[in-house]
Design a protein around this motif. Structure first.
Motif, PDB file in Angstrom:
ATOM      1  N   ALA A 191     -35.854  55.187   7.382  1.00 53.73           N
ATOM      2  CA  ALA A 191     -34.958  54.297   6.997  1.00 53.73           C
ATOM      3  C   ALA A 191     -33.950  54.318   8.277  1.00 53.73           C
ATOM      4  CB  ALA A 191     -34.287  54.456   5.785  1.00 53.73           C
ATOM      5  N   PHE A 192     -33.294  55.496   8.608  1.00 53.26           N
ATOM      6  CA  PHE A 192     -32.373  55.462   9.795  1.00 53.26           C
ATOM      7  C   PHE A 192     -32.910  54.632  10.748  1.00 53.26           C
ATOM      8  CE2 PHE A 192     -30.245  57.108  13.220  1.00 53.26           C
ATOM      9  CZ  PHE A 192     -28.898  57.380  12.988  1.00 53.26           C
ATOM     10  N   ILE A 193     -34.071  55.020  11.482  1.00 53.66           N
ATOM     11  CA  ILE A 193     -34.696  54.711  12.638  1.00 53.66           C
ATOM     12  C   ILE A 193     -34.839  53.176  12.568  1.00 53.66           C
ATOM     13  CG2 ILE A 193     -36.436  54.706  14.239  1.00 53.66           C
ATOM     14  CD1 ILE A 193     -37.013  57.838  13.431  1.00 53.66           C
ATOM     15  N   THR A 194     -35.500  52.719  11.516  1.00 50.96           N
ATOM     16  CA  THR A 194     -35.723  51.215  11.125  1.00 50.96           C
ATOM     17  C   THR A 194     -34.635  50.443  11.134  1.00 50.96           C
ATOM     18  OG1 THR A 194     -37.701  51.835   9.832  1.00 50.96           O
ATOM     19  CG2 THR A 194     -36.606  49.653   9.720  1.00 50.96           C
ATOM     20  N   ASP A 195     -33.350  50.953  10.607  1.00 55.11           N
ATOM     21  CA  ASP A 195     -32.131  50.389  10.661  1.00 55.11           C
ATOM     22  C   ASP A 195     -31.441  50.262  11.945  1.00 55.11           C
ATOM     23  OD1 ASP A 195     -32.338  49.961   8.062  1.00 55.11           O
ATOM     24  OD2 ASP A 195     -30.853  51.409   7.353  1.00 55.11           O
ATOM     25  N   ASP A 196     -31.737  51.297  12.612  1.00 56.15           N
ATOM     26  CA  ASP A 196     -31.163  51.427  14.180  1.00 56.15           C
ATOM     27  C   ASP A 196     -31.845  50.331  15.161  1.00 56.15           C
ATOM     28  OD1 ASP A 196     -29.302  52.839  16.105  1.00 56.15           O
ATOM     29  OD2 ASP A 196     -31.065  53.354  16.998  1.00 56.15           O
ATOM     30  N   LEU A 197     -33.190  50.406  15.035  1.00 53.94           N
ATOM     31  CA  LEU A 197     -33.894  49.473  15.631  1.00 53.94           C
ATOM     32  C   LEU A 197     -33.694  47.958  15.531  1.00 53.94           C
ATOM     33  CD1 LEU A 197     -37.428  51.407  15.924  1.00 53.94           C
ATOM     34  CD2 LEU A 197     -35.600  51.432  17.672  1.00 53.94           C
ATOM     35  N   ASN A 198     -33.473  47.799  14.333  1.00 53.46           N
ATOM     36  CA  ASN A 198     -33.174  46.245  13.960  1.00 53.46           C
ATOM     37  C   ASN A 198     -31.869  45.836  14.264  1.00 53.46           C
ATOM     38  OD1 ASN A 198     -35.582  45.410  12.361  1.00 53.46           O
ATOM     39  ND2 ASN A 198     -34.915  46.487  10.353  1.00 53.46           N
ATOM     40  N   SER A 199     -30.897  46.956  14.194  1.00 52.14           N
ATOM     41  CA  SER A 199     -29.569  46.359  14.751  1.00 52.14           C
ATOM     42  C   SER A 199     -29.443  46.160  16.213  1.00 52.14           C
ATOM     43  CB  SER A 199     -28.631  47.634  14.441  1.00 52.14           C
ATOM     44  OG  SER A 199     -28.693  48.906  15.297  1.00 52.14           O
ATOM     45  N   LYS A 200     -30.536  46.709  17.194  1.00 52.77           N
ATOM     46  CA  LYS A 200     -30.647  46.585  18.537  1.00 52.77           C
ATOM     47  C   LYS A 200     -31.623  45.452  18.810  1.00 52.77           C
ATOM     48  CE  LYS A 200     -29.393  51.257  19.309  1.00 52.77           C
ATOM     49  NZ  LYS A 200     -29.981  52.835  19.574  1.00 52.77           N
ATOM     50  N   LEU A 201     -32.327  44.803  17.975  1.00 56.95           N
ATOM     51  CA  LEU A 201     -32.980  43.757  18.644  1.00 56.95           C
ATOM     52  C   LEU A 201     -32.327  42.603  19.223  1.00 56.95           C
ATOM     53  CD1 LEU A 201     -35.330  43.518  15.373  1.00 56.95           C
ATOM     54  CD2 LEU A 201     -35.967  44.448  17.507  1.00 56.95           C
ATOM     55  N   PRO A 202     -32.781  42.095  20.287  1.00 58.96           N
ATOM     56  CA  PRO A 202     -32.178  41.188  21.163  1.00 58.96           C
ATOM     57  C   PRO A 202     -31.607  39.866  20.501  1.00 58.96           C
ATOM     58  CG  PRO A 202     -34.312  41.182  21.908  1.00 58.96           C
ATOM     59  CD  PRO A 202     -34.093  42.424  20.866  1.00 58.96           C
ATOM     60  N   LEU A 203     -32.566  39.297  19.586  1.00 57.16           N
ATOM     61  CA  LEU A 203     -32.152  38.241  18.854  1.00 57.16           C
ATOM     62  C   LEU A 203     -31.775  38.405  17.421  1.00 57.16           C
ATOM     63  CD1 LEU A 203     -35.426  36.017  19.944  1.00 57.16           C
ATOM     64  CD2 LEU A 203     -32.862  35.912  20.708  1.00 57.16           C
ATOM     65  N   LYS A 204     -31.185  39.402  17.176  1.00 59.36           N
ATOM     66  CA  LYS A 204     -30.688  39.770  15.882  1.00 59.36           C
ATOM     67  C   LYS A 204     -29.132  39.039  15.682  1.00 59.36           C
ATOM     68  CE  LYS A 204     -29.634  42.553  12.366  1.00 59.36           C
ATOM     69  NZ  LYS A 204     -30.289  42.744  11.141  1.00 59.36           N
ATOM     70  N   GLY A 205     -29.207  38.129  14.713  1.00 59.05           N
ATOM     71  CA  GLY A 205     -28.175  37.226  14.200  1.00 59.05           C
ATOM     72  C   GLY A 205     -28.411  35.828  14.838  1.00 59.05           C
ATOM     73  N   LYS A 206     -29.674  35.581  15.566  1.00 58.43           N
ATOM     74  CA  LYS A 206     -29.667  34.015  15.911  1.00 58.43           C
ATOM     75  C   LYS A 206     -30.771  33.557  14.735  1.00 58.43           C
ATOM     76  CE  LYS A 206     -27.405  34.319  19.870  1.00 58.43           C
ATOM     77  NZ  LYS A 206     -26.328  33.621  19.757  1.00 58.43           N
ATOM     78  N   LYS A 207     -30.736  32.134  14.719  1.00 54.84           N
ATOM     79  CA  LYS A 207     -31.630  31.443  13.976  1.00 54.84           C
ATOM     80  C   LYS A 207     -32.354  30.418  14.787  1.00 54.84           C
ATOM     81  CE  LYS A 207     -30.127  30.455   9.688  1.00 54.84           C
ATOM     82  NZ  LYS A 207     -29.357  29.776   8.618  1.00 54.84           N
ATOM     83  N   ILE A 208     -33.507  30.437  14.567  1.00 52.42           N
ATOM     84  CA  ILE A 208     -34.482  29.590  15.345  1.00 52.42           C
ATOM     85  C   ILE A 208     -35.373  28.699  14.317  1.00 52.42           C
ATOM     86  CG2 ILE A 208     -36.413  29.434  17.149  1.00 52.42           C
ATOM     87  CD1 ILE A 208     -35.301  32.393  18.244  1.00 52.42           C
ATOM     88  N   LEU A 209     -35.165  27.454  14.755  1.00 54.11           N
ATOM     89  CA  LEU A 209     -36.239  26.506  14.142  1.00 54.11           C
ATOM     90  C   LEU A 209     -37.454  26.344  14.781  1.00 54.11           C
ATOM     91  CD1 LEU A 209     -35.080  23.255  12.226  1.00 54.11           C
ATOM     92  CD2 LEU A 209     -37.086  23.378  13.538  1.00 54.11           C
ATOM     93  N   ILE A 210     -38.686  26.463  14.103  1.00 53.20           N
ATOM     94  CA  ILE A 210     -40.001  26.396  15.022  1.00 53.20           C
ATOM     95  C   ILE A 210     -40.711  25.332  14.115  1.00 53.20           C
ATOM     96  CG2 ILE A 210     -42.005  27.415  15.810  1.00 53.20           C
ATOM     97  CD1 ILE A 210     -40.164  29.947  16.051  1.00 53.20           C
ATOM     98  N   THR A 211     -41.266  24.052  14.833  1.00 52.03           N
ATOM     99  CA  THR A 211     -42.330  23.541  14.186  1.00 52.03           C
ATOM    100  C   THR A 211     -43.643  23.799  14.752  1.00 52.03           C
ATOM    101  OG1 THR A 211     -42.249  21.641  15.709  1.00 52.03           O
ATOM    102  CG2 THR A 211     -40.424  21.617  14.164  1.00 52.03           C
ATOM    103  N   ALA A 212     -44.716  23.859  13.814  1.00 51.13           N
ATOM    104  CA  ALA A 212     -46.108  23.972  14.114  1.00 51.13           C
ATOM    105  C   ALA A 212     -47.068  23.222  13.429  1.00 51.13           C
ATOM    106  CB  ALA A 212     -46.246  25.447  13.471  1.00 51.13           C
ATOM    107  N   GLY A 213     -48.101  23.144  13.923  1.00 46.54           N
ATOM    108  CA  GLY A 213     -49.373  22.488  13.237  1.00 46.54           C
ATOM    109  C   GLY A 213     -49.391  20.972  13.540  1.00 46.54           C
ATOM    110  N   PRO A 214     -50.345  20.231  12.988  1.00 45.58           N
ATOM    111  CA  PRO A 214     -50.505  19.008  12.742  1.00 45.58           C
ATOM    112  C   PRO A 214     -49.530  18.220  11.823  1.00 45.58           C
ATOM    113  CG  PRO A 214     -52.423  19.763  11.641  1.00 45.58           C
ATOM    114  CD  PRO A 214     -51.448  20.786  11.886  1.00 45.58           C
TER     115      PRO A 214
END
Length: 405
Positions: free
Chosen positions: A177-200
C-alpha cells in the motif's frame, strides 16, 4: 488496475527474522500484476528458503555472485538484474544491510545490485528498537534518503528480542500500500482530467438499421488506458464497441448516436484539462427515422440525410484552457486537409491518419500517424501498435502541461 501492474520488481531480502514475511510480500506483488525477481543475502536463507521464494515468484532466486553448485559456474550479473528492474525494494532491511547501503560496502550480490540500480529504491527497516533509534542507524537513514531512496517506516509491536516498540518491518500489505500510494502520487498526470471520445456512432434509419462505420474504438480505448496509467482521471465517451477497460480511473459513458456523443461531451467539457477526440463520428444522419422496420418494396430507396452537429468544432468555439486534440482520417491531400481542420475547429493538435498507409486505419492493431500542431509543425511517426501511438499522444499532452513521463 494497480499501478504495480506490469512493473518489474527486484526484491532484496536481508538476514532478519522478518524475512519470513517476504513469502506473503512476493504473493501480493504477483497478485498486483508485477513481475518479481528475488535477491537474497546468504544470511537471509536461514529464515526462509530460496525454493519457497522461487516457487512463488516463478523465477530463480539469486544469492551469490556465481552458481557455486554448478559445474559450469555462471556469473550472476548484478548489473543486468539492477537494470531489469522498474523498482527495487529491500525488505527486510536490517541494520547491517542499511549500513552497507549507506556506505557502499559491497560484499554481497544484493548490495552490488543496489549500487547498480537506476530505478527508484524503497527499503523497509527491520531491527530491534534500540538499533532502530541508534544515532548511527538514523544517520544511515538520512544518507539513504539523501541518495533518493524511500524509507518505508518501521511499525511498533512485539519484536524478536521480546521487547515491544518501534522497529518491526511494515506488514507486507502495508508495504504494498505504501509503494502504491507513493507511485500514484508521483504519476505525471495526477490531478488532470481528460475527456476522450472513441468508437463509431450509429445513426438510426429504422429500429433495426443504421448508418455507421468500421471504427473498432481500440485507438480511443488505448489512449484512455494510457492516460489513466499516468494518473489522469478519464471520461471516456464511447460509441458501440466491444472494447473494455478495467482501470477505476476511467469513467465510461456509452452512447450510440452523434447527438448523444455531442450532449455527453458538452456535459463534461468545462471541467476537463484536455480532450482527445478519437471517435469516428458520423457526418450525416437520416432526416427522418422510421418508427417501424422499413419493408423491402420499391426497386430504389432514397434516404434523405442531414448533417450531424460538429462536436469538435463546437468544443473549439467554447475552448478556454483545454488542450484540444482531434483526429483526421484522409485519403487524399492529407496534410492540407488536416491543416484546414486545425484552423476551422480551433485545435491545438491533430493526429492525421491516412488510408494510403499500409497497417493503418479501422480495425487494425497498428496505426501510422502524423502529428500537426496549431503552428503547423509536422512530425511523421513510423508504423506502431496502437498502444504505442497512444503513449505518443499522451507524451504530447504532458509536454503541453510541462510534464515528463
Amino acid at each position: 488496475m494497480s499501478v504495480l501492474n506490469g512493473k518489474k520488481i527486484l526484491l532484496g531480502i536481508s538476514g532478519g527474522i522478518a524475512a519470513y514475511k517476504t513469502a506473503s510480500l512476493v504473493r501480493l506483488f504477483i497478485k498486483a500484476g508485477a513481475h518479481v525477481q528475488v535477491i537474497m543475502t546468504p544470511a537471509s536463507k536461514d529464515f526462509i528458503t530460496p525454493l519457497t521464494l522461487s516457487t512463488l515468484s516463478k523465477n530463480p532466486v539469486y544469492s551469490s555472485f556465481y552458481n557455486q553448485d554448478d559445474e559450469n559456474e555462471k556469473w550472476n550479473n548484478h548489473v543486468e538484474l539492477a537494470l531489469w528492474a522498474d523498482l527495487m525494494i529491500i525488505a527486510p532491511a536490517t541494520a547491517n544491510t542499511v549500513s552497507k547501503m549507506a556506505n557502499g560496502t559491497c560484499d554481497n550480490l544484493l548490495i552490488a545490485a543496489y549500487l547498480s540500480a537506476k530505478c527508484p529504491v524503497y527499503f523497509a527497516p527491520a531491527m530491534d528498537l534500540d538499533m532502530y533509534k541508534h544515532p548511527s542507524t538514523l544517520a544511515n537513514f538520512t544518507f539513504l534518503k539523501q541518495f533518493g531512496n524511500t524509507i518505508i517506516p518501521a511499525e511498533s509491536g512485539e519484536l524478536a528480542s521480546g521487547l515491544s516498540g518501534e522497529g518491526r518491518m511494515a506488514e507486507p500489505e502495508h508495504i504494498v500500500a505504501f509503494i502504491t500510494d507513493d507511485l500514484n502520487s508521483k504519476l505525471p498526470l495526477k490531478g488532470k482530467k481528460i475527456l476522450i471520445t472513441a468508437g463509431p456512432t450509429y445513426e438510426a434509419i429504422d429500429p433495426v438499421r443504421f448508418i455507421g462505420n468500421h471504427s473498432s474504438g481500440k485507438m480511443g480505448f488505448d489512449i484512455a488506458s494510457s492516460a489513466a496509467n499516468l494518473g489522469a482521471s478519464v471520461i471516456l465517451i464511447s460509441g458501440p464497441t466491444n472494447c473494455t477497460v478495467s482501470n477505476p480511473l476511467i469513467h465510461v459513458i456509452p452512447v450510440v448516436s452523434a447527438e448523444e456523443m455531442y450532449l455527453a461531451c458538452h456535459q463534461f467539457y468545462a471541467d476537463v484539462d484536455a480532450v482527445v477526440a478519437a471517435a469516428a463520428v458520423a457526418d450525416y444522419r437520416p432526416k427522418h427515422v422510421a418508427q417501424q422496420k422499413i419493408k423491402k418494396a420499391a426497386t430504389n430507396f432514397v434516404i434523405e440525410l442531414e448533417k450531424t452537429k460538429d462536436i469538435l468544432a463546437s468544443l473549439g468555439l467554447l475552448k478556454k484552457n483545454q488542450f484540444l486534440i482531434g483526429f483526421a482520417l484522409e485519403t487524399e491531400n492529407e496534410i492540407e486537409n488536416a491543416k484546414l481542420k486545425i484552423q476551422k475547429k480551433n485545435l491545438d493538435l491533430i493526429v492525421l491518419n491516412s488510408l494510403q498507409d499500409e497497417g493503418a486505419g479501422f480495425g487494425k492493431a497498428t496505426n501510422k500517424v502524423t502529428f500537426i500542431d496549431k503552428f503547423f509543425h509536422i512530425e511523421s511517426m513510423e508504423l506502431k501498435s496502437k498502444e504505442a501511438v497512444a503513449a505518443d499522444i499522451l507524451n504530447k499532452i504532458m509536454m503541453h502541461f510541462g510534464m515528463q513521463r
